[in-house]
Each structure stands twice: as structure tokens, then as C-alpha cells.
Design a protein around this motif. Sequence first.
Motif, mmCIF file in Angstrom:
data_model
loop_
_atom_site.group_PDB
_atom_site.id
_atom_site.type_symbol
_atom_site.label_atom_id
_atom_site.label_comp_id
_atom_site.label_asym_id
_atom_site.label_seq_id
_atom_site.Cartn_x
_atom_site.Cartn_y
_atom_site.Cartn_z
ATOM 1 N N VAL A 111 0.839 -1.208 0.000
ATOM 2 C CA VAL A 111 0.000 0.000 0.000
ATOM 3 C C VAL A 111 0.872 1.255 0.000
ATOM 4 O O VAL A 111 0.604 2.222 -0.731
ATOM 5 C CB VAL A 111 -0.946 -0.003 1.216
ATOM 6 N N LEU A 112 1.934 1.247 0.795
ATOM 7 C CA LEU A 112 2.842 2.395 0.805
ATOM 8 C C LEU A 112 3.510 2.583 -0.555
ATOM 9 O O LEU A 112 3.687 3.706 -1.026
ATOM 10 C CB LEU A 112 3.905 2.204 1.896
ATOM 11 N N ALA A 113 3.856 1.445 -1.195
ATOM 12 C CA ALA A 113 4.490 1.533 -2.506
ATOM 13 C C ALA A 113 3.548 2.124 -3.542
ATOM 14 O O ALA A 113 3.941 2.957 -4.361
ATOM 15 C CB ALA A 113 4.976 0.152 -2.948
ATOM 16 N N VAL A 114 2.276 1.705 -3.526
ATOM 17 C CA VAL A 114 1.338 2.199 -4.543
ATOM 18 C C VAL A 114 1.038 3.672 -4.337
ATOM 19 O O VAL A 114 0.853 4.425 -5.307
ATOM 20 C CB VAL A 114 0.047 1.354 -4.556
ATOM 21 N N ARG A 174 6.869 5.629 14.823
ATOM 22 C CA ARG A 174 7.308 7.023 14.819
ATOM 23 C C ARG A 174 7.420 7.500 13.384
ATOM 24 O O ARG A 174 7.633 6.709 12.470
ATOM 25 C CB ARG A 174 8.675 7.160 15.519
ATOM 26 N N ARG A 175 7.265 8.777 13.205
ATOM 27 C CA ARG A 175 7.345 9.337 11.856
ATOM 28 C C ARG A 175 8.753 9.131 11.294
ATOM 29 O O ARG A 175 9.750 9.387 11.958
ATOM 30 C CB ARG A 175 7.001 10.823 11.874
ATOM 31 N N SER A 176 8.797 8.672 10.050
ATOM 32 C CA SER A 176 10.073 8.423 9.380
ATOM 33 C C SER A 176 10.295 9.446 8.289
ATOM 34 O O SER A 176 9.358 9.874 7.620
ATOM 35 C CB SER A 176 10.087 7.005 8.783
ATOM 36 N N SER A 177 11.544 9.809 8.124
ATOM 37 C CA SER A 177 11.866 10.762 7.064
ATOM 38 C C SER A 177 12.069 10.071 5.727
ATOM 39 O O SER A 177 12.172 10.723 4.694
ATOM 40 C CB SER A 177 13.166 11.512 7.416
ATOM 41 N N ALA A 178 12.097 8.731 5.751
ATOM 42 C CA ALA A 178 12.308 7.992 4.494
ATOM 43 C C ALA A 178 11.065 8.062 3.637
ATOM 44 O O ALA A 178 9.940 8.005 4.133
ATOM 45 C CB ALA A 178 12.645 6.535 4.809
ATOM 46 N N GLN A 179 11.257 8.156 2.337
ATOM 47 C CA GLN A 179 10.143 8.202 1.409
ATOM 48 C C GLN A 179 9.692 6.791 1.087
ATOM 49 O O GLN A 179 10.464 5.843 1.082
ATOM 50 C CB GLN A 179 10.574 8.909 0.103
ATOM 51 N N ALA A 180 8.414 6.637 0.780
ATOM 52 C CA ALA A 180 7.896 5.338 0.372
ATOM 53 C C ALA A 180 8.506 4.950 -0.964
ATOM 54 O O ALA A 180 8.682 5.787 -1.828
ATOM 55 C CB ALA A 180 6.368 5.387 0.253
ATOM 56 N N PRO A 181 8.782 3.656 -1.159
ATOM 57 C CA PRO A 181 9.387 3.223 -2.411
ATOM 58 C C PRO A 181 8.451 3.461 -3.572
ATOM 59 O O PRO A 181 7.281 3.122 -3.512
ATOM 60 C CB PRO A 181 9.627 1.717 -2.187
ATOM 61 N N GLN A 182 8.963 4.046 -4.645
ATOM 62 C CA GLN A 182 8.121 4.372 -5.775
ATOM 63 C C GLN A 182 8.218 3.340 -6.881
ATOM 64 O O GLN A 182 7.278 3.147 -7.627
ATOM 65 C CB GLN A 182 8.505 5.756 -6.332
ATOM 66 N N GLY A 183 9.342 2.671 -7.043
ATOM 67 C CA GLY A 183 9.469 1.636 -8.034
ATOM 68 C C GLY A 183 9.627 2.207 -9.428
ATOM 69 O O GLY A 183 9.465 3.398 -9.671
ATOM 70 N N PRO A 184 9.942 1.352 -10.400
ATOM 71 C CA PRO A 184 10.135 1.778 -11.770
ATOM 72 C C PRO A 184 8.865 2.347 -12.368
ATOM 73 O O PRO A 184 7.786 1.802 -12.174
ATOM 74 C CB PRO A 184 10.555 0.476 -12.473
#
Length: 212
Positions: free
Chosen positions: A24-27, A94-104
Motif C-alpha cells: 500500500v505504501l508503494a502504490v 514514529r514518523r520516518s523521514s524515508a520516502q515510500a518506495p516508488q518503483g520503476p
Amino acid sequence: MTPSLLMAVLASGFIYGITPGPGVLAVFGIGAAHGRRAGAGFLCGHLLGDVVWCGTALVAIVGAREIGSTAFDVLGVLSGLYLFWLGWRAVRARRSSAQAPQGPARQPFWHGILFGLTNPKAYPVAVATFTALLSSRAELLTWSMLPWLILLSFVGGLIAYAILIGVVGARRVRTLYQRHELAITRLCGLMFIGFAINALVHAVPGLVTNKA
């Protein structure tokens, strides 16, 4: 198959599909970067992985039930504890500064297939979710029902993905999700804890009775 069992399997597939997780995070990341069409392609590919893992989970659940109530109760306890652990982690997130994976961007469909089939959490989460929601109807599960159980879980997941496709391209929804991602994750954690308690309530008494 009773209406309550039908709805439980549909709900299991739906909840498994729509609950925030790596897919879900990826989409949402793909939708934010490349639009609804790319997000839909990713989910269509990811659905294959869902069918494989949900089908495998249902085979394990029905098999445990056919072996005997003790095996199913043990599976229920393990699933309940696992769901509680997942829920507790989500509640304490906790809130993360990393972005969700977007993929090709060019091959979202094939990326979705690979993502869905290689997600290491897919099988244990599927087993835990289905066991928690089906534990109160365990006596109804048989091998002859397995094709229908897999089909119903697929329909539930399809409904979940249709909703995700509908909202992933909407700017307001993406903004709302990104703004309240932590709160949504914690609410899902509470839901998992609720499923865990339900699984343990149905499984532990059976184990205690058998030991006695």
C-alpha cells in the motif's frame, strides 16, 4: 457455505489488501510520482502475489483444521501473537523521514508482480489475518470449500484494490494520507491488536481444554 463464513472470507481478503503495509505504501508512492495509471498497473501485478499467498495461507488453515482442533488452535495462538506484535509495533510507530518506495515508472505491472511475490511478510500476515477472522467458524472449513475460499479472498482483495486505485490518483487523498500517515498506521495497529485478541479468545480455551 454459510453467509457468515462467506462474509468473513471476503472481509479477510479485503482487510489483507487494504491495510497499510509495504504494498500500500508503494502504490501511494508510485501514484504520487507517476499517477493513477501507474499505481493501477502496480496493484494489478501485486494481486498475483496476493492470490498466491492468500491461497497458501488458506491451505495451511484448512489443513490445520482437518488434522485436528489442537493444530488449528496452535495456529490460532501463533497467529494471534504475531498480529499483536505487528499491531503493537504499528501503535508505537514514529514518523520516518524515508520516502515510500516508488518503483520503476516504465514497468509498474511487472514491478507489482515481483513485489507481491517476494514480500517476506505476505505469508505470515495472510495466515494471521485469515486465522483471526475465521477462527470462530473453524468447524465449517473443509477441503471441498478451498477453491471457493480462495475465490472469495480474491474478490475481497479486488474490492480493496479498486478502492485504492480510485483514491491513489486524487491529490487531496494523497495529501491527506501523507499528512496523517502516522495516525492511520496506529489505527491499523489497533485493528490488528483487536484481531489478535479475537484469535486468542477462540484458540486458548481449546488448548486448555485439550490439555485438561
